[in-house]
Scaffold this active site. Structure first.
Site, PDB file in Angstrom:
ATOM      1  N   ARG A  38       0.810  -1.218   0.000  1.00 35.78           N
ATOM      2  CA  ARG A  38       0.000   0.000   0.000  1.00 35.78           C
ATOM      3  C   ARG A  38       0.850   1.278   0.000  1.00 35.78           C
ATOM      4  O   ARG A  38       0.456   2.299   0.562  1.00 35.78           O
ATOM      5  CB  ARG A  38      -0.969   0.026   1.193  1.00 35.78           C
ATOM      6  N   ARG A  42      -3.376   6.433  -0.005  1.00 31.02           N
ATOM      7  CA  ARG A  42      -3.867   7.587   0.742  1.00 31.02           C
ATOM      8  C   ARG A  42      -2.886   8.257   1.687  1.00 31.02           C
ATOM      9  O   ARG A  42      -3.165   9.344   2.171  1.00 31.02           O
ATOM     10  CB  ARG A  42      -5.134   7.185   1.502  1.00 31.02           C
ATOM     11  N   ARG A  51      -6.472  11.700  -7.329  1.00 30.93           N
ATOM     12  CA  ARG A  51      -7.668  10.861  -7.225  1.00 30.93           C
ATOM     13  C   ARG A  51      -8.944  11.673  -7.019  1.00 30.93           C
ATOM     14  O   ARG A  51     -10.037  11.107  -7.068  1.00 30.93           O
ATOM     15  CB  ARG A  51      -7.492   9.873  -6.058  1.00 30.93           C
ATOM     16  N   ASP A  87      -6.476  -3.050  -7.463  1.00 32.91           N
ATOM     17  CA  ASP A  87      -7.071  -3.633  -6.271  1.00 32.91           C
ATOM     18  C   ASP A  87      -7.363  -5.101  -6.539  1.00 32.91           C
ATOM     19  O   ASP A  87      -7.524  -5.492  -7.699  1.00 32.91           O
ATOM     20  CB  ASP A  87      -8.359  -2.908  -5.872  1.00 32.91           C
ATOM     21  N   TYR A 162     -14.703 -12.056   0.229  1.00 35.74           N
ATOM     22  CA  TYR A 162     -15.533 -10.899  -0.162  1.00 35.74           C
ATOM     23  C   TYR A 162     -16.765 -11.345  -0.944  1.00 35.74           C
ATOM     24  O   TYR A 162     -17.865 -10.822  -0.752  1.00 35.74           O
ATOM     25  CB  TYR A 162     -14.720  -9.903  -1.000  1.00 35.74           C
TER      26      TYR A 162
HETATM   27  C1  LIG Z   1      -7.722  -6.970   1.208  1.00 37.47           C
HETATM   28  C2  LIG Z   1      -7.258  -6.117   0.056  1.00 37.47           C
HETATM   29  C3  LIG Z   1      -8.056  -5.209  -0.693  1.00 37.47           C
HETATM   30  N1  LIG Z   1      -7.226  -4.646  -1.652  1.00 37.47           N
HETATM   31  C4  LIG Z   1      -5.956  -5.148  -1.540  1.00 37.47           C
HETATM   32  C5  LIG Z   1      -5.971  -6.107  -0.499  1.00 37.47           C
HETATM   33  C6  LIG Z   1      -4.783  -6.937  -0.095  1.00 37.47           C
HETATM   34  C7  LIG Z   1      -3.808  -6.127   0.667  1.00 37.47           C
HETATM   35  C8  LIG Z   1      -4.165  -5.906   2.119  1.00 37.47           C
HETATM   36  O1  LIG Z   1      -4.282  -6.900   2.839  1.00 37.47           O
HETATM   37  O2  LIG Z   1      -4.290  -4.746   2.513  1.00 37.47           O
HETATM   38  C9  LIG Z   1      -4.793  -4.884  -2.389  1.00 37.47           C
HETATM   39  C10 LIG Z   1      -4.498  -3.503  -2.795  1.00 37.47           C
HETATM   40  N2  LIG Z   1      -5.336  -2.426  -2.870  1.00 37.47           N
HETATM   41  C11 LIG Z   1      -4.677  -1.331  -3.330  1.00 37.47           C
HETATM   42  C12 LIG Z   1      -3.346  -1.732  -3.633  1.00 37.47           C
HETATM   43  C13 LIG Z   1      -2.399  -0.768  -4.333  1.00 37.47           C
HETATM   44  C14 LIG Z   1      -1.022  -0.972  -4.492  1.00 37.47           C
HETATM   45  C15 LIG Z   1      -0.183  -0.697  -3.252  1.00 37.47           C
HETATM   46  O3  LIG Z   1      -0.021  -1.616  -2.413  1.00 37.47           O
HETATM   47  O4  LIG Z   1       0.396   0.411  -3.139  1.00 37.47           O
HETATM   48  C16 LIG Z   1      -3.222  -3.078  -3.281  1.00 37.47           C
HETATM   49  C17 LIG Z   1      -2.014  -3.991  -3.354  1.00 37.47           C
HETATM   50  C18 LIG Z   1      -5.211   0.008  -3.547  1.00 37.47           C
HETATM   51  C19 LIG Z   1      -6.379   0.446  -2.753  1.00 37.47           C
HETATM   52  N3  LIG Z   1      -7.491  -0.282  -2.434  1.00 37.47           N
HETATM   53  C20 LIG Z   1      -8.379   0.504  -1.741  1.00 37.47           C
HETATM   54  C21 LIG Z   1      -7.817   1.791  -1.599  1.00 37.47           C
HETATM   55  C22 LIG Z   1      -8.486   2.953  -0.908  1.00 37.47           C
HETATM   56  C23 LIG Z   1      -9.472   3.582  -1.826  1.00 37.47           C
HETATM   57  C24 LIG Z   1      -9.218   5.040  -2.076  1.00 37.47           C
HETATM   58  O5  LIG Z   1      -8.067   5.504  -2.047  1.00 37.47           O
HETATM   59  O6  LIG Z   1     -10.212   5.710  -2.373  1.00 37.47           O
HETATM   60  C25 LIG Z   1      -6.573   1.776  -2.241  1.00 37.47           C
HETATM   61  C26 LIG Z   1      -5.606   2.909  -2.415  1.00 37.47           C
HETATM   62  C27 LIG Z   1      -9.720   0.079  -1.280  1.00 37.47           C
HETATM   63  C28 LIG Z   1      -9.737  -1.226  -0.560  1.00 37.47           C
HETATM   64  N4  LIG Z   1      -9.649  -2.452  -1.168  1.00 37.47           N
HETATM   65  C29 LIG Z   1      -9.654  -3.450  -0.207  1.00 37.47           C
HETATM   66  C30 LIG Z   1      -9.738  -2.810   1.058  1.00 37.47           C
HETATM   67  C31 LIG Z   1      -9.778  -3.528   2.386  1.00 37.47           C
HETATM   68  C32 LIG Z   1      -9.786  -1.420   0.831  1.00 37.47           C
HETATM   69  C33 LIG Z   1      -9.786  -0.295   1.857  1.00 37.47           C
HETATM   70  C34 LIG Z   1     -11.128   0.290   2.104  1.00 37.47           C
HETATM   71  C35 LIG Z   1     -10.989   1.637   2.800  1.00 37.47           C
HETATM   72  O7  LIG Z   1     -10.500   1.671   3.932  1.00 37.47           O
HETATM   73  O8  LIG Z   1     -11.341   2.644   2.160  1.00 37.47           O
HETATM   74  C36 LIG Z   1      -9.495  -4.893  -0.525  1.00 37.47           C
END
Ligand SMILES: Cc1c2[nH]c(c1CCC(=O)O)Cc1[nH]c(c(CCC(=O)O)c1C)Cc1[nH]c(c(CCC(=O)O)c1C)Cc1[nH]c(c(C)c1CCC(=O)O)C2
Length: 355
Positions: A38, A42, A51, A87, A162
């Site tokens: 990540r 953010r 974004r 994602d 999910y």
């Molecule tokens: C479980 C999981 C998800 N997504 C992901 C996982 C596995 C990694 C982990 O265990 O954290 C993988 C993921 N999601 C994202 C990345 C980007 C690449 C990186 O690592 O920098 C990666 C590798 C972007 C994202 N994925 C997400 C965001 C946030 C959305 C935003 O910025 O508007 C980002 C940058 C959304 C997301 N997507 C998911 C979640 C739990 C969330 C967060 C929800 C929240 O708190 O808003 C599912």
């Protein structure tokens, strides 16, 4: 097609000698390589700016935007690898599953998969379904030069959690009820997800990703006996299907201390470790022949610099005898992390491991 017949990746040879790929191959490194799960996202003001007004899933489908967001942490922190901005639910969206990523919540699925008839939502993924990924990786590898790009996908269990729950869960009660109550449906669901995940990883490798990470973030909810019987076969199928490309395969989950050896057994070259198990103990559990990635607690970054350095020292010391160590956090960067703390952390690891 067997794994050995897989077409060779367009491996940009410029990345081959990077510290990151050397550590994945357990070769000597000039310094311990660092990247952060990540890292794109953010915690960075420049991310929030680009974004603005663009929903998460839509941003994943715009190649120029994906390229910019993926590069932001590389420019800012001098990390040793980029991770492709996307994602885990993107491939599911691409085959038509009705889902969205709700800010502050996570992935939400309109019609959860609970019966055999619901499996019809999951068709095969073709490269055309995700042509924006191929395009973005083409742009990215040109910009990145010698810095490797990590592709990734969600592992079958975490994706299933999910799809069956319909959204994030703490207990995974519906997913586990299917796993225990209808093992055949469960196995078919995971097998179908393994094929989708494989297809998605192949697209990324063939476009130029130098390594891949399989995120089984929520596998830690499972007892080893259930992981081995009901989850490992699907993840192993994914690792086996991409083995022929010769790119390092990383396997990561949270709370997986009791699963580390099985996660290695599933076929990974590198096993990700969260902060609950010290690296010297993790290497005993995983056994020889694999590199390890980890494992600073992401909340440590909220402490003063001296405390961050002391905890980082602990990680480096416990990893000192490893054959291959990639420094990372034990889970993703938290959104409210001070980005300067991340930059300082990279510099600290680089200077204190320079050989
Ligand atoms: C479980 C999981 C998800 N997504 C992901 C996982 C596995 C990694 C982990 O265990 O954290 C993988 C993921 N999601 C994202 C990345 C980007 C690449 C990186 O690592 O920098 C990666 C590798 C972007 C994202 N994925 C997400 C965001 C946030 C959305 C935003 O910025 O508007 C980002 C940058 C959304 C997301 N997507 C998911 C979640 C739990 C969330 C967060 C929800 C929240 O708190 O808003 C599912």
């Amino acid at each position: 097609m067997s794994a050995n017949d897989a077409p060779r990746a367009k491996q940009p040879s410029v990345t081959y000698d990077s510290a990151f790929l050397k550590a994945c191959r357990r070769e000597p490194v000039p310094h311990t390589p660092v990247w952060f799960m990540r890292q794109a996202g953010r915690s960075l003001p420049e991310y929030r700016k680009v974004r603005e007004g663009i929903p998460m899933l839509e941003s994943c489908m715009r190649p120029e935007l994906v390229t910019e967001i993926t590069l932001q942490p590389v420019r800012r922190h001098d990390v040793d690898a980029a991770i492709y901005f996307s994602d885990i639910v993107v491939p599911l969206k691409a085959i038509g599953v009705d889902l969205d990523i709700k800010p502050g919540v996570g992935p939400v699925v309109e019609r959860p998969i609970r019966t055999r008839a619901d499996l019809a939502q999951l068709r095969d993924l073709t490269p055309e379904d995700v042509s924006y990924v191929t395009e973005a990786i083409g742009l990215l590898t040109r910009e990145l030069g010698a810095t490797p790009l990590i592709g990734f996908a969600g592992a079958p269990f975490t994706l299933a959690s999910y799809l069956v729950e319909g959204g994030p869960s703490r207990t995974y009660e519906n997913a586990k009820a299917m796993m225990y109550g209808d093992p055949e449906l469960w196995a078919d669901l995971l097998d179908r997800l393994a094929d989708i995940t494989t297809a998605f990883l192949k697209v990324q490798i063939e476009a130029g990703a130098s390594a891949v990470q399989l995120f089984d973030s929520w596998a830690g909810a499972l007892a080893p006996v259930d992981y081995r019987r009901s989850v490992l076969p699907a993840s192993a199928k994914v690792f086996e299907a991409v083995a022929g490309y010769g790119v390092p395969r990383i396997h990561f989950g949270v709370g997986t201390g009791e699963l580390l050896s099985l996660m290695g057994e599933a076929g990974a070259d590198v096993v990700g470790v969260d902060w609950r198990v010290p690296m010297d103990e993790a290497v005993r559990r995983v056994g020889p022949g694999k590199a390890l990635q980890g494992n600073l607690d992401p909340t440590v970054l909220f402490a003063p610099t001296e405390a961050v350095e002391a905890k980082t020292r602990e990680v480096l010391d416990s990893a000192a005898d490893l054959e291959g160590h990639i420094f990372n956090l034990g889970h993703g960067v938290m959104p409210s992390t001070d980005p300067d703390a991340l930059t300082r952390l990279v510099e600290y690891v680089h200077t204190h491991t320079a050989r």
